[in-house]
Every structure is written in structure tokens, then in C-alpha cells.
Design an enzyme around this catalytic site. Structure first.
Site, short mmCIF file in Angstrom:
data_model
loop_
_atom_site.label_atom_id
_atom_site.label_comp_id
_atom_site.label_asym_id
_atom_site.label_seq_id
_atom_site.Cartn_x
_atom_site.Cartn_y
_atom_site.Cartn_z
N HIS A 242 0.83 -1.20 0.00
CA HIS A 242 0.00 0.00 0.00
C HIS A 242 0.86 1.25 0.00
CE1 HIS A 242 -3.68 -2.27 0.91
NE2 HIS A 242 -2.92 -3.00 1.71
N TYR A 298 3.74 -18.70 14.68
CA TYR A 298 3.62 -20.08 15.15
C TYR A 298 4.87 -20.87 14.77
CZ TYR A 298 -1.42 -19.03 15.37
OH TYR A 298 -2.64 -18.48 15.64
N GLU A 375 -20.07 -33.26 5.36
CA GLU A 375 -20.45 -33.49 6.75
C GLU A 375 -20.45 -34.96 7.14
OE1 GLU A 375 -23.39 -29.72 7.71
OE2 GLU A 375 -24.23 -31.45 6.66
#
Length: 402
Positions: A242, A298, A375
Site C-alpha cells: 500500500h 507459530y 459433513e
């Protein structure tokens, strides 16, 4: 009935919990609605329940009928700042999404708590259920460790296990892991180049930070190829850059943000040193100053050889040998479960959840706004969590050399 049969009977409840979590995803360390759903799911199971002081964690302890060691099972609960585009009828209606499957992890761990609570009279030892917020960049595991999760039962766990669903690469229901390094270390870096603002037509009278920032981005890639052993790789990716407000204005500063991945202490130290030297050197060459915020997020997720082999044997026994796959190389993602298994032996295990009818190599990946998870793996995950605890508590203590 066996644990697997009982888990299959729970499938409907697990789907219901998973979808409730999916509809209301929460970010970071504070997950009050998620915590409430977990506490409701654990109610009546005879567990010792504790909640976090500085985060919305849940730590539940199951005491077996006889004394023995402790095993820890972990499930993360937080979502990502991703706008969901799956089209599911239970999709999140917000600017966040369970794009990494943590809703499945939470439901599976709650299912394991139910399965194990029903067998408490058969257990010699304790099980700690670690429901963790803030995995996605907030180091929730580190906070839970600081708040004493490893001492929740009164005895430090002898082993710890975590599952992580994958929306691609692995067929649904296939578990996978490897001994040793399983996932990379992750560092996050923000570099701000300070210059001198001015008119775009007269750059010689200003100090333009934009070319310097661009040169840094390219120089970092060259640095990796020339300073790092190709057999111990690292990755530097600049994901944000940026600067400026208008074409004819030289801004006073530019900044970029990068993620750095590595697989060993040696490569981690070398890439950090190379990063800092490269950025400072480029800034000096341009006559500018630079501010570097280098955060070691981490560490490498290192699976214990013995615990990983134990997990592989358990999967083969309860699901069949075709449901286990040995990974030949570590993944490039990162995990704060690494902090847990740096303290005690353990293993993180991947679980394929590619939806039916979709090529596993082409399915949207974790973190995608299109990521969908099958699922049907919920019962399998809950069963494996429970079986790992039951079988690990039953193992004799390792014999130490005199």
C-alpha cells in the site's frame, strides 16, 4: 455398541451443531455465541467445565472411574474474515465464514466428549477437551497454555491429538499425517518505508518510498533462492502493498505485509536474518529509513513419531487400512497446535472432507469463500478422537532407561 457405531448414531446431532456454528461464525479470541453453543452441547455429561479468562475458550475434564494418565484432545472454534459464496442454505450471513472447517472440529470434539462420557466407568485416567478460539492468527493455543490448559486435570497430559479437515486433496473420510514436521512455522512481517513526500514531477526533491518498497519485494525473492538451502525450503509471500493517494503525489511512506514460512529452526533463523538485512540494505541504498515489525507467529508443527504411528494404527483398526495415508512432505500451512505438541508428545491429523462428486484436486481449498466440507466425516472424526483417548489411556507407561 462400539464407539464407531455410537458415533454414527450421533451423526444427526453433530450435523445440527455444526450447522448452528456455521451460521454464526465468530473471529479471534472472543467467541461468546460459539462458547455458549459448546457449553450447551456439553451440558449434562458430567464434565468439569472451565472457561477462559482472556478468551472465550472452554476446557472440559472427564474423570475416568480409575486413576491413570491424562490425554488431551483439541478442537479450534474460530472463523475467518471471508464472505461466504457457497450457496448453502445454512451459509453465514455476515462478512465472516467457517472457511477452514473449524465448525466441524468443534462438533467432532463435542461428539467425542459425549462418546467418552458414556464410557467414563471404563476409563483409567482423564481426558481434557480443549475447545480453542483464535487459531487463525491470534495464538489462542498460546493463551490457553498460559492459562493452564495442560494442568486442567491435575496431571500433565501424556499425549495430545488434533484433527483438521481438508476440503480438497484428500477424499472424504481419509485420514493423513506424517512423522516429524507436519506444518510450517509462520512469521508475519510489516515493513514501513519512510520517505519524503513531494510532487510527482520532481522526484529528485523528494524521497520516494514506492520504488524502494517494490525493490524490497523482488529482492526478498532473490534472497530466498541464494541464501536458503533448497532442501530446507522457505516461502516469503507479500500479500499486501500500500502507498499513495494520487498519481502526481509522492507519498511520505509505503508499507507491505508478508508471511514467512519455514520448516526447521535453522531455516527459520536464516530467513529472518536475510529478510532484515535485505530490507535494511535496500532502504539504505535509496537513502530512506525503514521500520520492520517482524512477529514470530507459530512454530513448526512437529508430530511425535510414536503418537503418529499410534494414530495410524488406530485408524487402520477401526476404519480399515485404506482410510489412512502417509504424507510424504509437510504442508505449508501453519497451526498453533504446534505449541501444544512442543510441550507434550502428540500428533495433528488431517481428515479429508472433499464433497462427493467433486475432483479432490480441483475442489475449492480451505480459506476459499467457496470451500465446502462433506459433513459425513463428522462421525468419523468424533469416533477417532474418542478411540485415540480410550486406547492411549490403556497403554502402559513407557519404560525409561535407567
Amino acid at each position: 455398541m462400539s464407539i464407531r457405531e455410537d458415533a454414527t448414531a450421533l451423526q444427526g446431532d453433530l450435523v445440527q451443531l455444526r450447522r448452528a456454528l456455521h451460521r454464526e461464525p465468530e473471529l479471534g479470541l472472543e467467541l461468546p455465541r460459539t462458547q455458549e453453543k459448546v457449553l450447551t452441547a456439553l451440558d449434562g455429561l458430567g464434565l468439569e467445565i472451565g472457561t477462559g479468562q482472556s478468551l472465550s475458550s472452554v476446557t472440559a475434564v472427564l474423570r475416568g472411574a480409575r486413576p491413570g494418565p491424562t490425554v488431551l484432545l483439541r478442537g479450534d472454534m474460530d472463523a475467518l474474515p471471508v464472505i461466504e459464496r457457497t450457496g448453502l442454505d445454512f451459509a453465514a450471513q455476515a462478512d465472516r465464514m467457517h472457511a477452514c472447517g473449524h465448525d466441524l472440529h468443534t462438533a467432532m470434539l463435542a461428539g467425542a466428549a459425549q462418546l467418552l462420557s458414556a464410557r467414563a466407568d471404563q476409563l483409567a485416567g482423564n481426558v481434557v477437551f480443549m475447545f480453542q478460539p483464535g487459531e487463525e492468527g491470534y495464538d489462542g493455543a498460546g493463551t490457553m497454555l498460559a492459562e493452564g490448559v495442560l494442568d486442567a486435570s491435575g496431571t500433565r497430559p501424556v499425549a495430545a491429538y488434533a484433527l483438521h479437515v481438508i476440503s480438497q486433496q484428500l477424499p472424504a473420510g481419509v485420514f493423513a499425517a506424517r512423522r516429524g514436521p507436519f506444518l510450517s512455522a509462520a512469521d508475519t512481517v510489516r515493513v514501513t518505508v519512510h520517505g519524503v513526500g513531494g510532487h510527482g514531477s520532481m522526484p529528485h526533491q523528494a524521497g520516494d518510498p514506492i520504488p524502494a518498497a517494490c525493490e524490497m519485494v523482488l529482492a526478498l525473492q532473490t534472497m530466498v533462492t541464494r541464501r536458503i538451502d533448497i532442501h530446507d525450503p522457505v516461502v516469503i509471500t507479500v500479500g499486501a502493498l500500500h502507498a499513495g493517494t494520487q498519481d502526481n503525489i509522492i507519498p511520505e511512506q509505503a508499507y507491505f505485509e508478508a508471511t514467512v514460512r519455514s520448516y526447521s529452526p535453522e531455516s527459520h533463523a536464516r530467513v529472518k536474518d536475510g529478510f532484515l538485512r535485505t530490507v535494511r540494505g535496500v532502504a539504505a541504498a535509496h537513502g530512506l529509513t525503514v521500520e520492520i515489525d517482524y512477529a514470530e507467529l507459530y512454530p513448526v508443527t512437529v508430530n511425535d513419531d510414536r503418537e503418529t504411528e499410534f494414530a495410524a494404527d488406530t485408524v487402520a483398526e477401526i476404519c480399515g487400512p485404506r482410510r489412512w495415508a502417509w504424507q510424504d512432505r509437510p504442508g505449508s500451512g501453519s497451526e498453533d497446535f504446534s505449541r501444544v505438541i512442543a510441550e507434550i508428545p502428540g500428533a495433528m491429523i488431517a481428515l479429508g472432507a472433499t464433497p462427493p462428486g467433486i475432483d479432490a484436486d480441483k475442489a475449492p481449498m480451505n480459506h476459499s469463500p467457496l470451500a465446502v466440507f462433506d459433513e459425513s466425516v463428522l462421525a468419523d472424526g468424533a469416533a477417532l478422537y474418542a478411540e485415540l483417548a480410550v486406547r492411549r489411556l490403556a497403554l502402559p507407561a513407557p519404560q525409561l532407561c535407567p
